[in-house]
Design a protein around this motif. Sequence first.
Motif, PDB file in Angstrom:
ATOM      1  N   GLY A  95       0.808  -1.214   0.000  1.00  0.00           N
ATOM      2  CA  GLY A  95       0.000   0.000   0.000  1.00  0.00           C
ATOM      3  C   GLY A  95       0.842   1.265   0.000  1.00  0.00           C
ATOM      4  O   GLY A  95       0.406   2.316  -0.438  1.00  0.00           O
ATOM      5  N   THR A  96       2.074   1.169   0.490  1.00  0.00           N
ATOM      6  CA  THR A  96       2.926   2.366   0.471  1.00  0.00           C
ATOM      7  C   THR A  96       3.849   2.349  -0.728  1.00  0.00           C
ATOM      8  O   THR A  96       4.498   3.328  -1.045  1.00  0.00           O
ATOM      9  N   GLY A  97       3.982   1.183  -1.375  1.00  0.00           N
ATOM     10  CA  GLY A  97       4.874   1.095  -2.521  1.00  0.00           C
ATOM     11  C   GLY A  97       5.011  -0.342  -2.960  1.00  0.00           C
ATOM     12  O   GLY A  97       4.443  -1.244  -2.330  1.00  0.00           O
ATOM     13  N   ALA A  98       5.780  -0.567  -4.017  1.00  0.00           N
ATOM     14  CA  ALA A  98       5.977  -1.925  -4.535  1.00  0.00           C
ATOM     15  C   ALA A  98       7.458  -2.263  -4.558  1.00  0.00           C
ATOM     16  O   ALA A  98       8.313  -1.393  -4.652  1.00  0.00           O
ATOM     17  N   LEU A  99       7.692  -3.580  -4.447  1.00  0.00           N
ATOM     18  CA  LEU A  99       9.064  -4.074  -4.358  1.00  0.00           C
ATOM     19  C   LEU A  99       9.143  -5.357  -5.179  1.00  0.00           C
ATOM     20  O   LEU A  99       8.227  -6.170  -5.144  1.00  0.00           O
ATOM     21  N   THR A 100      10.228  -5.533  -5.921  1.00  0.00           N
ATOM     22  CA  THR A 100      10.385  -6.762  -6.692  1.00  0.00           C
ATOM     23  C   THR A 100      11.386  -7.692  -6.008  1.00  0.00           C
ATOM     24  O   THR A 100      12.456  -7.254  -5.602  1.00  0.00           O
ATOM     25  N   LEU A 101      10.992  -8.960  -5.859  1.00  0.00           N
ATOM     26  CA  LEU A 101      11.903  -9.969  -5.336  1.00  0.00           C
ATOM     27  C   LEU A 101      12.421 -10.770  -6.523  1.00  0.00           C
ATOM     28  O   LEU A 101      11.642 -11.177  -7.385  1.00  0.00           O
ATOM     29  N   ARG A 102      13.712 -10.970  -6.599  1.00  0.00           N
ATOM     30  CA  ARG A 102      14.278 -11.662  -7.754  1.00  0.00           C
ATOM     31  C   ARG A 102      15.012 -12.917  -7.286  1.00  0.00           C
ATOM     32  O   ARG A 102      15.863 -12.859  -6.412  1.00  0.00           O
ATOM     33  N   PHE A 103      14.620 -14.076  -7.848  1.00  0.00           N
ATOM     34  CA  PHE A 103      15.254 -15.353  -7.475  1.00  0.00           C
ATOM     35  C   PHE A 103      15.868 -16.007  -8.705  1.00  0.00           C
ATOM     36  O   PHE A 103      15.213 -16.101  -9.735  1.00  0.00           O
ATOM     37  N   PHE A 104      17.103 -16.426  -8.587  1.00  0.00           N
ATOM     38  CA  PHE A 104      17.735 -17.174  -9.682  1.00  0.00           C
ATOM     39  C   PHE A 104      17.640 -18.679  -9.446  1.00  0.00           C
ATOM     40  O   PHE A 104      17.688 -19.471 -10.351  1.00  0.00           O
ATOM     41  N   TYR A 105      17.597 -19.038  -8.181  1.00  0.00           N
ATOM     42  CA  TYR A 105      17.492 -20.455  -7.836  1.00  0.00           C
ATOM     43  C   TYR A 105      16.137 -20.661  -7.190  1.00  0.00           C
ATOM     44  O   TYR A 105      15.845 -20.040  -6.170  1.00  0.00           O
ATOM     45  N   PHE A 106      15.281 -21.468  -7.768  1.00  0.00           N
ATOM     46  CA  PHE A 106      13.949 -21.687  -7.200  1.00  0.00           C
ATOM     47  C   PHE A 106      13.386 -22.947  -7.809  1.00  0.00           C
ATOM     48  O   PHE A 106      13.848 -23.403  -8.854  1.00  0.00           O
ATOM     49  N   ASN A 107      12.402 -23.510  -7.124  1.00  0.00           N
ATOM     50  CA  ASN A 107      11.738 -24.664  -7.719  1.00  0.00           C
ATOM     51  C   ASN A 107      10.263 -24.355  -7.936  1.00  0.00           C
ATOM     52  O   ASN A 107       9.774 -23.289  -7.534  1.00  0.00           O
ATOM     53  N   LEU A 108       9.617 -25.285  -8.547  1.00  0.00           N
ATOM     54  CA  LEU A 108       8.237 -25.040  -8.952  1.00  0.00           C
ATOM     55  C   LEU A 108       7.340 -24.805  -7.745  1.00  0.00           C
ATOM     56  O   LEU A 108       6.516 -23.896  -7.735  1.00  0.00           O
ATOM     57  N   ALA A 109       7.536 -25.628  -6.704  1.00  0.00           N
ATOM     58  CA  ALA A 109       6.699 -25.517  -5.506  1.00  0.00           C
ATOM     59  C   ALA A 109       6.818 -24.113  -4.917  1.00  0.00           C
ATOM     60  O   ALA A 109       5.835 -23.501  -4.493  1.00  0.00           O
ATOM     61  N   GLN A 110       8.027 -23.632  -4.944  1.00  0.00           N
ATOM     62  CA  GLN A 110       8.278 -22.316  -4.391  1.00  0.00           C
ATOM     63  C   GLN A 110       7.558 -21.248  -5.228  1.00  0.00           C
ATOM     64  O   GLN A 110       6.877 -20.374  -4.698  1.00  0.00           O
ATOM     65  N   ALA A 111       7.681 -21.381  -6.534  1.00  0.00           N
ATOM     66  CA  ALA A 111       7.035 -20.414  -7.421  1.00  0.00           C
ATOM     67  C   ALA A 111       5.520 -20.448  -7.226  1.00  0.00           C
ATOM     68  O   ALA A 111       4.870 -19.396  -7.173  1.00  0.00           O
ATOM     69  N   ASN A 112       4.968 -21.652  -7.061  1.00  0.00           N
ATOM     70  CA  ASN A 112       3.519 -21.776  -6.869  1.00  0.00           C
ATOM     71  C   ASN A 112       3.058 -21.142  -5.568  1.00  0.00           C
ATOM     72  O   ASN A 112       2.008 -20.511  -5.495  1.00  0.00           O
ATOM     73  N   ALA A 113       3.878 -21.339  -4.519  1.00  0.00           N
ATOM     74  CA  ALA A 113       3.494 -20.794  -3.219  1.00  0.00           C
ATOM     75  C   ALA A 113       3.498 -19.267  -3.227  1.00  0.00           C
ATOM     76  O   ALA A 113       2.801 -18.616  -2.462  1.00  0.00           O
ATOM     77  N   LEU A 114       4.309 -18.700  -4.116  1.00  0.00           N
ATOM     78  CA  LEU A 114       4.397 -17.243  -4.171  1.00  0.00           C
ATOM     79  C   LEU A 114       3.381 -16.669  -5.168  1.00  0.00           C
ATOM     80  O   LEU A 114       3.653 -15.709  -5.877  1.00  0.00           O
ATOM     81  N   ALA A 115       2.209 -17.278  -5.181  1.00  0.00           N
ATOM     82  CA  ALA A 115       1.191 -16.849  -6.146  1.00  0.00           C
ATOM     83  C   ALA A 115       0.564 -15.524  -5.715  1.00  0.00           C
ATOM     84  O   ALA A 115       0.663 -15.125  -4.554  1.00  0.00           O
ATOM     85  N   ARG A 116      -0.079 -14.884  -6.675  1.00  0.00           N
ATOM     86  CA  ARG A 116      -0.744 -13.610  -6.418  1.00  0.00           C
ATOM     87  C   ARG A 116      -1.653 -13.737  -5.208  1.00  0.00           C
ATOM     88  O   ARG A 116      -2.392 -14.709  -5.062  1.00  0.00           O
ATOM     89  N   GLY A 117      -1.569 -12.751  -4.307  1.00  0.00           N
ATOM     90  CA  GLY A 117      -2.426 -12.761  -3.124  1.00  0.00           C
ATOM     91  C   GLY A 117      -1.744 -13.283  -1.877  1.00  0.00           C
ATOM     92  O   GLY A 117      -2.168 -12.993  -0.764  1.00  0.00           O
ATOM     93  N   ALA A 118      -0.643 -14.035  -2.023  1.00  0.00           N
ATOM     94  CA  ALA A 118       0.034 -14.574  -0.837  1.00  0.00           C
ATOM     95  C   ALA A 118       0.657 -13.440  -0.025  1.00  0.00           C
ATOM     96  O   ALA A 118       1.086 -12.429  -0.581  1.00  0.00           O
ATOM     97  N   ARG A 119       0.656 -13.631   1.310  1.00  0.00           N
ATOM     98  CA  ARG A 119       1.292 -12.608   2.159  1.00  0.00           C
ATOM     99  C   ARG A 119       2.677 -13.076   2.575  1.00  0.00           C
ATOM    100  O   ARG A 119       2.874 -14.229   2.937  1.00  0.00           O
ATOM    101  N   LEU A 120       3.638 -12.160   2.550  1.00  0.00           N
ATOM    102  CA  LEU A 120       5.036 -12.497   2.809  1.00  0.00           C
ATOM    103  C   LEU A 120       5.652 -11.549   3.817  1.00  0.00           C
ATOM    104  O   LEU A 120       5.294 -10.377   3.880  1.00  0.00           O
ATOM    105  N   ARG A 121       6.598 -12.104   4.557  1.00  0.00           N
ATOM    106  CA  ARG A 121       7.520 -11.231   5.298  1.00  0.00           C
ATOM    107  C   ARG A 121       8.903 -11.523   4.734  1.00  0.00           C
ATOM    108  O   ARG A 121       9.325 -12.674   4.687  1.00  0.00           O
ATOM    109  N   CYS A 122       9.574 -10.469   4.286  1.00  0.00           N
ATOM    110  CA  CYS A 122      10.889 -10.664   3.650  1.00  0.00           C
ATOM    111  C   CYS A 122      11.964  -9.900   4.391  1.00  0.00           C
ATOM    112  O   CYS A 122      11.718  -8.829   4.951  1.00  0.00           O
ATOM    113  N   TYR A 123      13.145 -10.460   4.298  1.00  0.00           N
ATOM    114  CA  TYR A 123      14.279  -9.756   4.836  1.00  0.00           C
ATOM    115  C   TYR A 123      15.378  -9.758   3.785  1.00  0.00           C
ATOM    116  O   TYR A 123      15.732 -10.796   3.230  1.00  0.00           O
ATOM    117  N   GLY A 124      15.911  -8.588   3.511  1.00  0.00           N
ATOM    118  CA  GLY A 124      16.989  -8.540   2.524  1.00  0.00           C
ATOM    119  C   GLY A 124      17.475  -7.116   2.351  1.00  0.00           C
ATOM    120  O   GLY A 124      16.984  -6.186   3.001  1.00  0.00           O
TER     121      GLY A 124
END
Length: 703
Positions: A95-124
């Motif tokens: 709501g205050t802005g947008a951020l892009t997360l970029r992954f070079f190493y990932f698997n399908l399950a991970q990509a699926n879990a990060l589907a539109r609407g999922a809520r995340l807490r990220c550190y980086g």
Amino acid sequence: MTAAHLSAAVNLEHSAPVTRLRGIGPQLADRLARLGIHTLSDLLFHLPLRYQDRSRITPIGALRGGVPAVVDGRVELTETVFRRRRMLLVRISDGTGALTLRFFYFNLAQANALARGARLRCYGETRPGAVTLEMIHPEYRLLQEGVTPPDESVLTPIYPATEGIAQAKLRYLTDQALQLLETKAAPLPELLPPELLAESSMPALTEALRYVHRPPTDASMAALMDGSHPAQQRLAFEELLAHHLSLRQLRLAADRSHALVVGGAGRLPALFRSRLPFQLTRAQQRVTVEIFRDLGEPHPMMRLLQGDVGCGKTVVAALAALRCIEAGYQVALMAPTELLAEQHYRNFHRWFASLGIAPLWLSGRLKTGKRAQAITRLQSGAAPLVIGTHALFQDDVSFANLALVIIDEQHRFGVHQRLALRDKGAAADRHAHQLIMTATPIPRTLAMTAYADLDVSSIDELPPGRTPVKTVALSDTRRDEVVARVRHAGAQGRQVYWVCPLIQESEVLQCQAAEDTANALTAALPELHIGLLHGRLKPQQKDAIMAHFKAGHVQLLVATTVIEVGVDVPNASLMIIENAERLGLAQLHQLRGRVGRGSVESSCVMLYRAPLSSAARTRLEAMRSTNDGFEIARRDLELRGPGEMLGTRQAGELQLRIADLNRDAPLIPRVQRAAMLLLKQYPERVPLIVQRWLGDGGRYARA
Ligand code: ADP
Ligand code: MG
């Protein structure tokens, strides 16, 4: 806890396997083992390298590039794209802005879990991206709908890890271990006496561990990072104490054992002194008195004789040897290299000839017949003095009445070898006196920890008339100038060393390099007599070359680092060191110490190949700025740490897990006082502390 309880608890501490925790399969157990983690206590003593503050959530709109941050957001768009390589892009917003997360190493399950609407807490750490700020491979977790997890209440630890062990896993495991600490299942008993904790206001062990693994968010990050926090200091203290106690135990055992009492009028030493072409320095006299006093005691001397390169330790060793020989006992002198042992042999041969004493030679290269002869003479007591290398350790070497063992250049030997040789003088409950000589001046703090079993004598004065060695560092593009300098020195009747240090792994190649250099120099300097010395020559060949150099027939000696320690040719006044950027400070100082032994002004040229790393630059600069071995040693300790300083063999023995001898040097006086208190009032805890930090029985005690 009673003594028996404590002891049982410490045993348990060493036997409770880490696999007791949830979530450790065979594969992870393997990987943990690679980190040295086998038991629960290993895990608890595996401390974080650093910490991150993830306690505050930053609105995405307030993120700044380059600053690590925690954000909460909802996935707006997830796509796998190909831009030179496959990558997963996840755009989140709060709501205050947008951020892009970029992954070079990932698997399908991970990509699926990060589907539109999922809520995340990220550190980086964020950095500017094409459209929005972005985080590359952030740590993240999925948040459940409707549940906002509490903010982190502790600083997040980052552990030393190895491939295949995620930080999150280590945190999960340490969480469990810390919980167990609260229960009876994995007690980590407090071994420091209460009055000690109170007096120095140190936290208790479990409290310190809990703090270091999970510091509260208001902890001083700066203190934690430089290891000065009281909780870290508490752990370092106990570790240093364990090492100290281990060596003190060794010493106490020696003090309880017996040695030949060496007394007498001292006629031989006095005669020897009167025939020397020089007067002993005050420092040499002082340490001789200290050594003679020890030799007169019924318990074995354990004394370290330290003094800078060229201060004249050998003469002191000769005096000690003569005192024992006069009393009718035997002496063994051991040096780390064949070359150095040979030199001692020659010196003592010359020095003692007029006293009617002929040293015996024992090296690994001795022919079987000769060797058998030598061994018989030692066994029967017919030979009063033997000089040699490691060969003196061998099982079939025994003595009739060995009173004194002298070990030159101790840093090349480990504690174990020192003890093995000491035991050569053992008969029933008797040990030989030990005199250990080192030219690597050991900073006080290090000496007190690494050599807590030894008394220390220091020769802090060079013989008069020495001029400091002038040292320069030159790029090897200026080799021609250096060759001209050698020519000039040769023309003036001065002698020169040209050292080609190990830059190839193999000795053969190294000798080859020295040979090539010798050939090139022979072509460039036809007017000089050039000798070549390396480890693959036969002993007689080496002997002959050294003798020619000593006699002045050879003016330029091209050598590998075989000449590093002990070699003494006072007329040599120019030292060229090739590839100086590859050598450590101690080695450079030793090599430089081959010159500046006479009264002529000497110099040392360190040739280096550009570009210099910053560490190499610092080393060469240190060499240029001082000739003082103690100062060099202090900087060496700073640059390399104590393990390397004591030599590879000992590095394994003084392996500190938590303490850092540089950083924690101020603790040492307290460690010594605490050791005294424990030995006196809590002797039953001493082996337990040693066991906790050094393993069963203490590593040294097993020797
Ligand atoms: P190190 O302590 O490095 O082993 P050495 O024992 O090899 O030093 O002595 C270096 C040189 O100094 C030798 O040539 C030795 O004969 C000489 N030397 C030793 N003591 C004195 C002294 N008191 N005065 C003059 N020269 C000395
Ligand atoms: Mg020496």
